[in-house]
Enzyme design. Structure first.
Site, mmCIF file in Angstrom:
data_model
loop_
_atom_site.group_PDB
_atom_site.id
_atom_site.type_symbol
_atom_site.label_atom_id
_atom_site.label_comp_id
_atom_site.label_asym_id
_atom_site.label_seq_id
_atom_site.Cartn_x
_atom_site.Cartn_y
_atom_site.Cartn_z
ATOM 1 N N HIS A 307 85.375 -17.819 34.996
ATOM 2 C CA HIS A 307 84.239 -16.938 34.745
ATOM 3 C C HIS A 307 84.607 -15.961 33.643
ATOM 4 C CE1 HIS A 307 80.914 -14.177 35.454
ATOM 5 N NE2 HIS A 307 80.336 -15.202 36.049
ATOM 6 N N ASP A 365 79.067 -21.198 41.662
ATOM 7 C CA ASP A 365 78.536 -22.557 41.666
ATOM 8 C C ASP A 365 79.417 -23.548 42.411
ATOM 9 O OD1 ASP A 365 76.203 -22.036 40.208
ATOM 10 O OD2 ASP A 365 77.357 -21.926 38.359
#
Ligand code: CMC
Length: 431
Positions: A307, A365
């Site tokens: 991320h 996710d």
């Protein structure tokens, strides 16, 4: 004492003192707005690694500590105690609603759940097996052609109605995209159901049978949606803000956000994770795929990992990971081999030097697809689910932008590296 950063051009000897903006929390930002005017210099920051694009009071993330808060409330508390419409109110209005405010807000959202009958005919124009995200971009983009009465962005009442319409209609549009893709009739919304229960009803009911929404499924969806609602200035939210900065109407802005979300580096990752887990197939293949993810010559990346902001476990992934156990126990297969595989994959990656050195952890996710799968949601609808939840964040951020006195049309510069002043050569003389 006011903080400044002094910047000196070693070629011209010119200096400038740039003020530092301190927010409530997070890294301070150098205010470079006068830099170009004063020194004729620009900044260069592809991907916005070191750039704050706005001031905001909506969402706070501490990527090092793995903290996410909406309007100051930790995401874990909201996921545990709240529900979709209450958090939507919080994001839009800044505070949790009173009982009366929540009832009024719920009634307004319910009043806007249907879509225009002509809009439904749009679906016939899409190819029968169109990806539901492609349909979403098109249909949401068309909303401004139906709701002229709420597109004056300078009118606060118009902005409010447009926001409510978007939040209320997006599940109806999403469920219709799904029904179209499987050739089943559209199901009208039921306003006696909660926001998430109604979405499940519109996706899974058929006119010839009674459909009873499983409260466990509706609660699980509520939790997943709350975790996805906003994430400050990510790619799709920045797209919504940039689109809106030109004065575009809110429906067009949200369609732009949906398009940006679709990419596999962003919201499309949830679909890609499940496809990846199916491709890996077996715990015995994990090391082979990890080697591919580490190989710079191979485009394969471990989907659902890494991320831009989190250099720690994504707090949303933490909640989802523990939810998986509960949801699979109650709704799916408690020994779901894909969940087992995901757990082992995470274990292997988190003990691998490549992932440790780069601080690559599971993101939101990684586990959401396993929950969606247990709820019976097909893989190609995963990113649509994300878009439904994120619509609340997009409209909240769009509203904040429109009322920001410092807001300007977003228009970055560039460092030009192409040709200059070339002679035009007639086509017959070109070699
Ligand atoms: N697998 C393998 N290597 C990775 C991964 C990954 N998933 N993510 C980052 N890296 C490596 C990358 O190759 C780079 O290595 P090096 O320093 O040797 O060049 C380093 O880690 C830093 O990565 P980056 O690409 O510079 O980081 P970024 O902030 O530009 O990208 C990201 C962030 C999310 C796009 C990226 O981590 C990624 O592609 N992850 C997989 C896709 C994914 O799960 N996306 C969902 C993001 S969270 C939800 C959302 O935004 O919607």
């Amino acid at each position: 004492m006011k903080r400044f950063v002094t910047l000196t051009d070693n070629q011209t000897g010119q200096s400038i003192e740039l003020p530092v903006l301190e927010g409530q929390a997070g890294s301070p930002a150098i205010d470079i707005r006068t830099l170009y005017r004063e020194l004729g210099l620009l900044t260069y920051d592809p991907g916005f690694l070191s750039t704050s694009s706005c001031r905001s009071k909506i969402t706070y993330i501490d990527g090092e500590q793995g903290i996410l808060q909406y309007r100051g409330y930790p995401i874990e508390t909201l996921a545990q105690k709240s529900h979709f419409l209450e958090v939507a109110y919080l994001l839009l209005h800044g505070d949790l609603p009173t009982q009366e405010e929540l009832e009024a807000f719920t009634a307004v959202i319910r009043g806007h759940t249907m879509i225009n009958e002509s809009l439904k005919r749009f679906y016939d124009g899409f190819y029968h097996n169109a990806h539901p995200m492609a349909v979403m971009v098109g249909v949401v983009g068309s909303l401004s052609s139906f709701y002229h009465d709420s597109t004056d962005i300078l009118n606060p009442r118009h902005r409010e109605i447009a926001a409510y319409r978007l939040i209320a209609k997006i599940p109806t549009i999403a469920a219709a995209s799904y029904k179209h893709s499987i050739g089943e009739p559209f199901v009208y919304p039921r306003n006696d159901l909660g926001y998430c229960a109604n979405l499940l009803h519109m996706m899974f009911a058929v006119p010839c049978e009674e459909y009873i929404v499983d409260p466990v499924a509706s609660r699980a969806l509520n939790m997943v949606f709350m975790l996805h609602m906003d994430h400050e200035q990510n790619a799709s939210t920045s797209t919504v803000r940039l689109t809106g900065s030109s004065g575009a109407d809110p429906f067009a802005c949200i369609a732009a956000g949906i398009a940006a979300l679709w990419g596999p580096a962003h919201g499309g990752a949830n679909e890609a994770v499940l496809n990846m887990l199916e491709e890996i197939g077996d715990v015995g293949n994990i090391d082979k795929y990890l080697a591919r993810a580490k190989d710079k010559a191979d485009p394969f990346r471990l989907m659902g990992f890494g991320h831009r902001i989190y250099k720690n476990y994504d707090p949303r992934a933490k909640v989802l990971r523990s939810m998986c156990h509960e949801v699979l126990d109650k709704l799916g297969d408690p020994n779901d081999p894909l969940f087992e595989l995901a757990l082992r994959l995470e274990e292997h990656a988190l003990s691998d030097d490549y992932f440790i050195e780069r601080k690559l952890y599971p993101n939101v996710d990684f586990y959401s697809g396993i929950i969606y799968k247990a709820l019976g949601i097909p893989t190609n609808m995963f990113t649509v689910m994300f878009a439904i939840a994120r619509t609340v964040g997009w409209v909240s951020q769009w509203m904040e932008m429109i009322t920001d006195p410092e807001q300007k049309i977003g228009r970055p510069h560039q460092v030009y590296e192409g040709h200059l002043n070339r002679e035009y050569v007639e086509i017959e003389k070109r070699v």
